[in-house]
Design an enzyme around this catalytic site. Structure first.
Site, PDB file in Angstrom:
ATOM      1  N   LYS A 159       0.845  -1.210   0.000  1.00  0.00           N
ATOM      2  CA  LYS A 159       0.000   0.000   0.000  1.00  0.00           C
ATOM      3  C   LYS A 159       0.870   1.245   0.000  1.00  0.00           C
ATOM      4  O   LYS A 159       0.739   2.105  -0.858  1.00  0.00           O
ATOM      5  CB  LYS A 159      -0.891   0.000   1.249  1.00  0.00           C
ATOM      6  CG  LYS A 159      -1.531   1.340   1.541  1.00  0.00           C
ATOM      7  CD  LYS A 159      -2.442   1.284   2.754  1.00  0.00           C
ATOM      8  CE  LYS A 159      -1.886   1.911   4.010  1.00  0.00           C
ATOM      9  NZ  LYS A 159      -1.705   3.355   3.989  1.00  0.00           N
ATOM     10  N   ASN A 160       1.782   1.317   0.976  1.00  0.00           N
ATOM     11  CA  ASN A 160       2.587   2.534   1.125  1.00  0.00           C
ATOM     12  C   ASN A 160       3.620   2.683   0.009  1.00  0.00           C
ATOM     13  O   ASN A 160       4.226   3.735  -0.133  1.00  0.00           O
ATOM     14  CB  ASN A 160       3.280   2.556   2.494  1.00  0.00           C
ATOM     15  CG  ASN A 160       2.279   2.744   3.628  1.00  0.00           C
ATOM     16  OD1 ASN A 160       1.115   3.043   3.395  1.00  0.00           O
ATOM     17  ND2 ASN A 160       2.738   2.554   4.847  1.00  0.00           N
ATOM     18  N   CYS A 191      -5.271   8.698   8.903  1.00  0.00           N
ATOM     19  CA  CYS A 191      -5.483   8.013  10.177  1.00  0.00           C
ATOM     20  C   CYS A 191      -5.364   8.994  11.338  1.00  0.00           C
ATOM     21  O   CYS A 191      -4.689  10.009  11.243  1.00  0.00           O
ATOM     22  CB  CYS A 191      -4.413   6.947  10.363  1.00  0.00           C
ATOM     23  SG  CYS A 191      -4.676   5.496   9.356  1.00  0.00           S
ATOM     24  N   ARG A 227      -0.045  14.745  12.238  1.00  0.00           N
ATOM     25  CA  ARG A 227       0.700  14.362  11.041  1.00  0.00           C
ATOM     26  C   ARG A 227       0.768  15.556  10.116  1.00  0.00           C
ATOM     27  O   ARG A 227       0.176  15.584   9.052  1.00  0.00           O
ATOM     28  CB  ARG A 227       0.036  13.148  10.378  1.00  0.00           C
ATOM     29  CG  ARG A 227       0.031  11.953  11.306  1.00  0.00           C
ATOM     30  CD  ARG A 227      -0.597  10.761  10.664  1.00  0.00           C
ATOM     31  NE  ARG A 227       0.292  10.119   9.712  1.00  0.00           N
ATOM     32  CZ  ARG A 227      -0.069   9.084   8.976  1.00  0.00           C
ATOM     33  NH1 ARG A 227      -1.290   8.598   9.057  1.00  0.00           N
ATOM     34  NH2 ARG A 227       0.789   8.535   8.136  1.00  0.00           N
ATOM     35  N   ASP A 239       3.964   0.865  12.298  1.00  0.00           N
ATOM     36  CA  ASP A 239       2.699   0.278  11.824  1.00  0.00           C
ATOM     37  C   ASP A 239       2.431  -1.101  12.435  1.00  0.00           C
ATOM     38  O   ASP A 239       1.286  -1.534  12.504  1.00  0.00           O
ATOM     39  CB  ASP A 239       2.713   0.131  10.300  1.00  0.00           C
ATOM     40  CG  ASP A 239       2.837   1.459   9.607  1.00  0.00           C
ATOM     41  OD1 ASP A 239       1.903   1.870   8.921  1.00  0.00           O
ATOM     42  OD2 ASP A 239       3.884   2.113   9.779  1.00  0.00           O
ATOM     43  N   ARG A 291      -9.180   0.014   3.795  1.00  0.00           N
ATOM     44  CA  ARG A 291      -8.244   1.032   3.297  1.00  0.00           C
ATOM     45  C   ARG A 291      -6.867   0.432   3.032  1.00  0.00           C
ATOM     46  O   ARG A 291      -6.150   0.912   2.159  1.00  0.00           O
ATOM     47  CB  ARG A 291      -8.096   2.168   4.323  1.00  0.00           C
ATOM     48  CG  ARG A 291      -9.263   3.124   4.351  1.00  0.00           C
ATOM     49  CD  ARG A 291      -8.929   4.363   5.155  1.00  0.00           C
ATOM     50  NE  ARG A 291      -7.633   4.905   4.749  1.00  0.00           N
ATOM     51  CZ  ARG A 291      -6.938   5.794   5.448  1.00  0.00           C
ATOM     52  NH1 ARG A 291      -7.413   6.244   6.576  1.00  0.00           N
ATOM     53  NH2 ARG A 291      -5.778   6.230   5.018  1.00  0.00           N
TER      54      ARG A 291
HETATM   55  C1  UD1 Z   1       4.335   6.860   6.317  1.00  0.00           C
HETATM   56  C2  UD1 Z   1       3.392   5.683   6.217  1.00  0.00           C
HETATM   57  C3  UD1 Z   1       2.936   5.253   7.598  1.00  0.00           C
HETATM   58  C4  UD1 Z   1       4.149   4.962   8.467  1.00  0.00           C
HETATM   59  C5  UD1 Z   1       5.094   6.175   8.485  1.00  0.00           C
HETATM   60  C6  UD1 Z   1       6.384   5.924   9.261  1.00  0.00           C
HETATM   61  C7  UD1 Z   1       2.270   6.037   4.092  1.00  0.00           C
HETATM   62  C8  UD1 Z   1       1.035   6.343   3.366  1.00  0.00           C
HETATM   63  N1  UD1 Z   1       2.228   6.080   5.422  1.00  0.00           N
HETATM   64  O1  UD1 Z   1       3.618   7.945   6.863  1.00  0.00           O
HETATM   65  O2  UD1 Z   1       2.157   4.073   7.466  1.00  0.00           O
HETATM   66  O3  UD1 Z   1       3.731   4.707   9.783  1.00  0.00           O
HETATM   67  O4  UD1 Z   1       5.455   6.514   7.139  1.00  0.00           O
HETATM   68  O5  UD1 Z   1       7.048   4.810   8.748  1.00  0.00           O
HETATM   69  O6  UD1 Z   1       3.274   5.683   3.505  1.00  0.00           O
HETATM   70  N2  UD1 Z   1       6.304  14.705  10.409  1.00  0.00           N
HETATM   71  C9  UD1 Z   1       6.203  16.065  10.681  1.00  0.00           C
HETATM   72  N3  UD1 Z   1       6.031  16.920   9.624  1.00  0.00           N
HETATM   73  C10 UD1 Z   1       5.949  16.493   8.337  1.00  0.00           C
HETATM   74  C11 UD1 Z   1       6.050  15.112   8.071  1.00  0.00           C
HETATM   75  C12 UD1 Z   1       6.238  14.229   9.133  1.00  0.00           C
HETATM   76  O7  UD1 Z   1       6.261  16.488  11.825  1.00  0.00           O
HETATM   77  O8  UD1 Z   1       5.795  17.332   7.426  1.00  0.00           O
HETATM   78  C13 UD1 Z   1       6.499  13.770  11.529  1.00  0.00           C
HETATM   79  C14 UD1 Z   1       5.269  12.864  11.737  1.00  0.00           C
HETATM   80  O9  UD1 Z   1       4.311  13.492  12.551  1.00  0.00           O
HETATM   81  C15 UD1 Z   1       5.901  11.664  12.392  1.00  0.00           C
HETATM   82  C16 UD1 Z   1       7.284  11.575  11.741  1.00  0.00           C
HETATM   83  O10 UD1 Z   1       7.533  12.868  11.210  1.00  0.00           O
HETATM   84  O11 UD1 Z   1       6.065  11.878  13.764  1.00  0.00           O
HETATM   85  C17 UD1 Z   1       7.449  10.536  10.651  1.00  0.00           C
HETATM   86  O12 UD1 Z   1       6.414  10.711   9.708  1.00  0.00           O
HETATM   87  P1  UD1 Z   1       6.551  10.204   8.176  1.00  0.00           P
HETATM   88  O13 UD1 Z   1       7.688   9.250   8.082  1.00  0.00           O
HETATM   89  O14 UD1 Z   1       6.547  11.400   7.304  1.00  0.00           O
HETATM   90  O15 UD1 Z   1       5.204   9.396   8.022  1.00  0.00           O
HETATM   91  P2  UD1 Z   1       4.206   9.419   6.801  1.00  0.00           P
HETATM   92  O16 UD1 Z   1       4.982   9.572   5.533  1.00  0.00           O
HETATM   93  O17 UD1 Z   1       3.087  10.312   7.102  1.00  0.00           O
END
Ligand code: UD1
Length: 431
Positions: free
Chosen positions: A22-23, A117, A122, A307, A399
């Protein structure tokens, strides 16, 4: 609201095959927007989030259609609009992946702040900082992020090494492929989904050095051309089945599970007493004893994935002894804890740490799943529990997991769905 009703107590046995990630698939579809032509993406799971991305691309005037059960063709020869509708974007956070490609290719992106989610804050501030560093002007007004730049310019982007944000790495990488000059992304995510995206872009003609490492060097090119690419197997789905096998005291071969992507997951399962070995291009997990306690800390790849933290907690809840589980990525990843306690789990939460005292058995109860992985973990708890569990919020499973119940039923699980949601019907009609 869809409900999953599970009669627990049957160890899972048999063979199950994982779908594509998915991701991994969601960024591949978004990255196709950079390509002036046709991209063919295979091994894509038939899940709700992929449908949402497909509809989002369609809403931009880009043809995006299934060629067979798991292959999607995207024709982004022309992009009609650079604005995405709120109704689609709010459904999942990964919708924001269209921002980087639109900005780079069309000089503009208008994307509402995403939903997704409820696993904690996020924000997309890192993504926006990355676009700005590449020379874009970004405004946020009325809940819409508006980014503009005639042509992006290469730069050095330093990501927070403790988080190695997956989403930021992917969005900035996609944008940088068409920028003028060289972009260096430091502390880039190294997980298989980010690697897939970089490999797809390279296959389409992007110049990227350091794929699979923490430093990506991107030399901007004028355009990308069509190519075919297969998404990697879904390691979260694989992990979910492995934990389900262990928690129920079963024996399951997860075909397609890549051991190399799941190092720490396998370590935790082994520490808990499961026998896990490579077999037939997959992983087989057998548990013949009450699980032992274990400790884990979630961390960016190759650390233990956030996850799968909820699924691991179910095993800890059944274990002999006390386990300590620390969450370092998403503060609300523990949303499932109160629900699991309703099933008899003994868990104490202190900040971002769960102290789990194993009880040996869980008992069926009505519970609510609040996100994709929480719902999956509760399903595993239900499979291991005595009696019947009713899980509300089962639509979250649609989802992220293709044919979740069918696959578990094929392993001997006793479960049924009630109150089909519209999402579920949509899934059935293209199955
Ligand atoms: C993706 C995955 C999710 C997984 C996560 C971490 C998808 C669709 N989702 O989520 O399943 O759990 O990676 O492996 O691929 N952060 C900020 N600001 C930002 C971006 C991130 O503060 O602009 C923080 C987030 O709140 C979190 C951390 O950085 O604490 C890591 O987030 P990130 O790796 O970006 O997760 P996602 O890409 O949202």
């Amino acid at each position: 609201v869809a409900k999953l009703i599970i009669a627990g107590g049957t160890p899972l046995h048999g063979v199950v095959r994982v779908n594509g990630s998915k991701n991994g698939s969601l960024p591949l579809l978004a990255a196709s927007l950079l390509v002036e032509g046709e991209s063919v993406i295979s091994n894509v799971p038939r899940i709700r989030d992929v449908e949402t991305m497909r509809e989002t691309l369609n809403s931009l005037g880009v043809a995006c259609e299934w060629l067979d059960q798991s292959t999607i063709r995207v024709d982004a020869s022309h992009i009609e609009t650079t604005g995405a509708p709120y109704d689609l974007v709010r459904r999942m956070r990964a919708s924001f992946y269209i921002a980087g490609p639109l900005l780079a290719r069309c000089g503009e992106a208008r994307v509402p702040l995403p939903g997704g989610c409820v696993i904690g804050q996020r924000p997309v501030d890192f993504h926006i900082a990355g676009f700005k560093a590449l020379g874009a002007v970004v405004d946020e007004r009325h809940g819409v992020v508006h980014a503009r730049a005639e042509r992006l310019r290469g730069t050095r982007i330093y990501l927070d090494p403790r988080l190695r944000s997956v989403g930021t790495t992917i969005n900035v990488l996609m944008a940088a492929t068409l920028a003028q000059g060289t972009t260096v992304i430091e502390n880039a995510a190294r997980d298989p989904d980010a690697v897939d995206c970089a490999s797809f872009l390279a296959a389409a003609g992007a110049s990227i050095e350091g794929i699979g490492t923490g430093t990506l060097i991107v030399r901007g090119v004028q355009r990308l051309q069509g190519c075919s690419y297969a998404a990697s197997p879904d390691r979260m789905e694989a992990g979910t089945h492995l934990f389900a096998a262990a928690a129920t005291g079963g024996d399951v071969l997860v075909e397609g599970a890549r051991a190399d992507d799941l190092d720490l997951v396998v370590s935790v399962l082994r520490e808990a007493g499961a026998e896990v070995r490579r077999e037939n291009g997959g992983l087989r997990c057998r548990m013949e004893r009450r699980p032992r306690s274990f400790d884990l800390v979630t961390a960016p790849y190759p650390g233990f994935p956030t996850d799968l933290q909820p699924c691991a907690a179910v095993l800890a809840a059944l274990a002999d002894g006390r386990s300590v589980i620390e969450e370092t990525i998403f503060e609300k990843r523990f949303n499932y804890v109160d629900e699991l306690k309703r099933m008899g789990a003994r868990i104490k939460l202190v900040d971002r740490t769960a102290i789990v005292t194993g009880t040996g058995r869980l008992s069926g109860a009505p519970v609510v799943g609040t996100d994709i992985r929480a719902a999956a973990a509760l399903a595993i708890a239900a499979l291991a529990a005595e009696g019947e569990t009713e899980i509300s919020g089962a639509e979250f499973l649609d989802r992220g997991y293709e044919r979740f119940e069918e696959k578990l039923a094929s392993l001997g699980a006793d479960l049924r769905r009630e109150g089909d949601s519209r999402a579920r019907k949509a899934q059935l009609c293209f199955a």
